[in-house]
Motif scaffolding. Sequence first.
Motif, PDB file in Angstrom:
ATOM      1  N   THR A   1       1.093   5.664  -0.004  1.00  0.00           N
ATOM      2  CA  THR A   1       0.399   6.937   0.226  1.00  0.00           C
ATOM      3  C   THR A   1       1.272   8.067  -0.298  1.00  0.00           C
ATOM      4  O   THR A   1       2.506   7.989  -0.263  1.00  0.00           O
ATOM      5  CB  THR A   1       0.106   7.176   1.714  1.00  0.00           C
TER       6      THR A   1
ATOM      7  N   TYR B   1       0.860  -1.186   0.000  1.00  0.00           N
ATOM      8  CA  TYR B   1       0.000   0.000   0.000  1.00  0.00           C
ATOM      9  C   TYR B   1       0.895   1.234   0.000  1.00  0.00           C
ATOM     10  O   TYR B   1       1.866   1.305   0.759  1.00  0.00           O
ATOM     11  CB  TYR B   1      -0.897   0.011   1.233  1.00  0.00           C
TER      12      TYR B   1
ATOM     13  N   ASP C   1      -3.127   2.420  -3.847  1.00  0.00           N
ATOM     14  CA  ASP C   1      -2.306   3.625  -3.930  1.00  0.00           C
ATOM     15  C   ASP C   1      -3.161   4.857  -3.677  1.00  0.00           C
ATOM     16  O   ASP C   1      -4.241   5.001  -4.247  1.00  0.00           O
ATOM     17  CB  ASP C   1      -1.645   3.729  -5.304  1.00  0.00           C
ATOM     18  N   LEU C   2      -2.652   5.717  -2.839  1.00  0.00           N
ATOM     19  CA  LEU C   2      -3.372   6.917  -2.429  1.00  0.00           C
ATOM     20  C   LEU C   2      -2.650   8.135  -2.988  1.00  0.00           C
ATOM     21  O   LEU C   2      -1.426   8.175  -2.960  1.00  0.00           O
ATOM     22  CB  LEU C   2      -3.428   6.941  -0.903  1.00  0.00           C
TER      23      LEU C   2
ATOM     24  N   ALA D   1      -9.554   8.078   5.183  1.00  0.00           N
ATOM     25  CA  ALA D   1      -9.124   7.622   3.861  1.00  0.00           C
ATOM     26  C   ALA D   1      -9.405   6.138   3.686  1.00  0.00           C
ATOM     27  O   ALA D   1      -9.859   5.695   2.612  1.00  0.00           O
ATOM     28  CB  ALA D   1      -7.644   7.922   3.655  1.00  0.00           C
TER      29      ALA D   1
ATOM     30  N   PRO E   1      -1.511   6.829   7.254  1.00  0.00           N
ATOM     31  CA  PRO E   1      -0.979   5.800   6.360  1.00  0.00           C
ATOM     32  C   PRO E   1      -1.108   4.395   6.918  1.00  0.00           C
ATOM     33  O   PRO E   1      -1.361   3.441   6.165  1.00  0.00           O
ATOM     34  CB  PRO E   1       0.487   6.202   6.158  1.00  0.00           C
TER      35      PRO E   1
ATOM     36  N   TYR F   1      -6.857  13.776   1.785  1.00  0.00           N
ATOM     37  CA  TYR F   1      -5.791  12.767   1.765  1.00  0.00           C
ATOM     38  C   TYR F   1      -6.166  11.596   0.863  1.00  0.00           C
ATOM     39  O   TYR F   1      -5.336  11.074   0.121  1.00  0.00           O
ATOM     40  CB  TYR F   1      -5.570  12.294   3.196  1.00  0.00           C
TER      41      TYR F   1
ATOM     42  N   TRP G   1      -4.636   3.373   6.338  1.00  0.00           N
ATOM     43  CA  TRP G   1      -4.839   3.115   4.911  1.00  0.00           C
ATOM     44  C   TRP G   1      -4.533   1.654   4.581  1.00  0.00           C
ATOM     45  O   TRP G   1      -5.284   0.999   3.851  1.00  0.00           O
ATOM     46  CB  TRP G   1      -3.951   4.054   4.109  1.00  0.00           C
TER      47      TRP G   1
ATOM     48  N   GLU H   1      -1.722  15.465  -3.286  1.00  0.00           N
ATOM     49  CA  GLU H   1      -0.559  14.718  -3.756  1.00  0.00           C
ATOM     50  C   GLU H   1       0.577  15.698  -4.046  1.00  0.00           C
ATOM     51  O   GLU H   1       0.589  16.377  -5.067  1.00  0.00           O
ATOM     52  CB  GLU H   1      -0.914  13.925  -5.013  1.00  0.00           C
TER      53      GLU H   1
ATOM     54  N   GLN I   1       1.389  14.565   1.936  1.00  0.00           N
ATOM     55  CA  GLN I   1       0.294  15.513   2.142  1.00  0.00           C
ATOM     56  C   GLN I   1       0.837  16.775   2.793  1.00  0.00           C
ATOM     57  O   GLN I   1       1.367  16.743   3.897  1.00  0.00           O
ATOM     58  CB  GLN I   1      -0.794  14.899   3.040  1.00  0.00           C
TER      59      GLN I   1
END
Length: 853
Positions: free
Chosen positions: A334, A332, A839-840, A822, A507, A760, A510, A765, A337
Amino acid sequence: MEFEVNGVPHTADTDDDPTAVEVLRDRLGLTGTKLVCAGGVCGACTVQVDGEPRVSCLTPAARLAGCRVTTAEGLAGHPVARAFAGRDALQCGYCTPGFVVEAAAFHDRWRSGHGRTAPGRERIADALAGHLCRCGAYERIFDAVAAACAGEYDAEPDPAAAPPRAEAPEKASGTARYTTDLRPEGLLEGVVIRSPHAHALVRSLDAGDLPLVRLLPSDGVVRYVGQPVAAVAAPTRAAARAAAAKVVVEYEVRPAALDVRRARAGEGPLVYADKAARKQAPSSGEGGLGLPAKWEGNRRGPVSMNKRGGEAVRRILKARAKAPERLVEGVYTTAAQSHTPLEPHAALAHWSDGTLRLELSTQAVQRVAQLAAERWGLPPERVVAGAPHVGGGFGSKMGLTTDVVAAVELSRLYGAPVRVSLDRDEELTDGGYRPATRIRLAMAADTAGDLSALAVDADSDGGVSVGGTVAALARFMYGRAPRRLRDFDTVTNRPPGAPFRGPGGPPLCWALEQAVDEMAHRLGHDPIDLRRQWDGNSKRRALYDWAAALPVWNDVRRGGTGRYRRGVGVAAANWLYFVDPATEVELTVEEGTVVARSAVQDMGTGARSVLRRAVADGLGIEEGRVRVEIGRSGPVHGPVSGGSRTTPSLAPAARDAAARLRAALGGGDVASRLDSAHGTRVTGKRPRDRRGFALPFTLGGLAVGRGFTGSVQVAEVEVDTRLGRTRALRVWSGISAGRIHEDRLARNQCEGAVVQGVGYALYEERRTDPLTGRVLTENLEDYRIPGIGDTPEITVHFHQEGFEHVPGGGVGLGEVATLPTAAALANAVYDATGWRPYDLPIRPDRLLEGLRP
């Protein structure tokens, strides 16, 4: 040029072609008109010109000739301004005047066509679409504008009725003064000269006859584009920029580490060549604290927080070989931010008679004063720091930041007051950000469906900073199963990250909360039921029961096969309970009024209101008889506004002070004795928790209390499968943080936390040029934060039990309220589409690629 402002005729010289915002702020002193983005994106500088809203940062002042201009100061008695104060439609307040000006124009148009009726959310969102609130107070803004349009604030408010937020009338009218608004006599404006190179040795600085302050690290090496090199000052910002442009800096450019993947693999040039250089690395962790760790090239770690880590790995390997249906694995990621508070980092310094006087935009006024005394070799009483109003921080304004150091050194050099304020591009480059992460997670369940093992390796990508704490937080969630948790830092020649509202928490959620969701689907369990089964925390169990009873959770989900699909997701989180046990509150009776003082600051979380209410309740008097004076360093110790520690530190100290004053006045009816008690003074201290603290020591004034706060959020989304857009429709946020001291302010803060979580998840980004290291998202158009139209309907539910051992019964909630958002949205996207976002942010291109057959 002649024009009228708030009904008063004015004359202004426009030969140098100033913008309207420059004339209004700098020449007329109408500082309610805020300069934030300088690009017409945020709306903070909005004024009315002949009744029509206009952004003054893009309007030449000459265009105002012969016009009627109305600023927020001229709308102090307008129903919208009253509604913003009465409905708590603000937090830090820096964006508020611009909102009020625009909303007042909308109100007047609406009332002329619709009378006293309330407009819907979409109409309000359309009208205020050009305005940004980084605190995320949009739910309260919807409420305030609707109430004003419905006529609820047509009449003057009752003078005896205190608004929910003590300083709200000042913020709504634009009269609240921030560091960026102050203009003492003889003020000079400072400008920072920054490196254009990602990695270089500064050979020389040639400023000619111009006085200049060096801001280089001790080894003379700059390690990212935008790193401060020097600073100069001049009577105006334009003149200071011109002077800075004449400074010649000779650089010896060195190879830069800009590829995160190469740095993670131990390849590429070193950012820090030796142990001495590594000690200079800034921290992106909470409070600047970090555990020691080994370095291999540009990779630092692991820092481990294991619990039977070897056993966890064995169980995961066994599940991979024999029971893959009970194993969830994934990588994963992130994005970084940016904090980007609307009031930038700003400091005003003045040396006077051996005393250093500071006006700051800071979350730590007392701490900065102490650090300044240490750095410049002054007795503590010779440093006086103030922060009367702070326009947001979110973790980025915690110490001797560049603006403070530059302002102090320039003031000493020039012998005058000097202010240094970052431009928006500087703020987005060097003002701080939540590090990006890459999280590798493996989770196994046993035959009973219980968590059997968990392994998390988390890489934090915080540029030149270290101290990422992501995996370690998984130690405190979902029972006692064996787990191997390892944190790494990947260091590159890019600007440093900084702690951001629950550092490491979003994160981790997430990854972890999506993995739990995936496990629930594999085991055929309801996602809430599985969390309830795994989670032994009684406070969160109450939140699971609340979430499971929501009608939306029991509707049929998995949104069909059409273009627009709806889904519902859930996620949970916890957070440590922090407190500053040394917090004090002083009460002094002055001419029948009780004055409450503490060296704490209010950056929008409501410290003034918490103090006012606690003192008034403790004394049994009206809130109008309590005056709060904060935002000034001094002998009465106040907490830092960070780590969700402010309210649980401040409120008990205020109640203790109230009890001491009541005793000093002989008890009974305190109100009747105040007029004859002038000069009576007491100091209250925060009582110790009944069961003590979790650790026997404090870390930089921070104590770790017993117990965890909890959050369970349910989110509903709509996914446009043709354009790839995800829209957050509704969020239900359950919070367990004990007693709520100020209900309306607490709801406002939790709603804002959700908005930041939406940003977020879907929009924010931070990007840098892979070849040069320059930040590309350096304005509020390229760096997208949520606007009012992006705000889902938010419902906040408080579970107020479980912290009875804490004086006052309540703890902080500002961080736990944003952690799971998120992940809840991601789980809702999966529910709607069957596609799992790893993916964030959840960008349209990623979603469309994931849905492709």
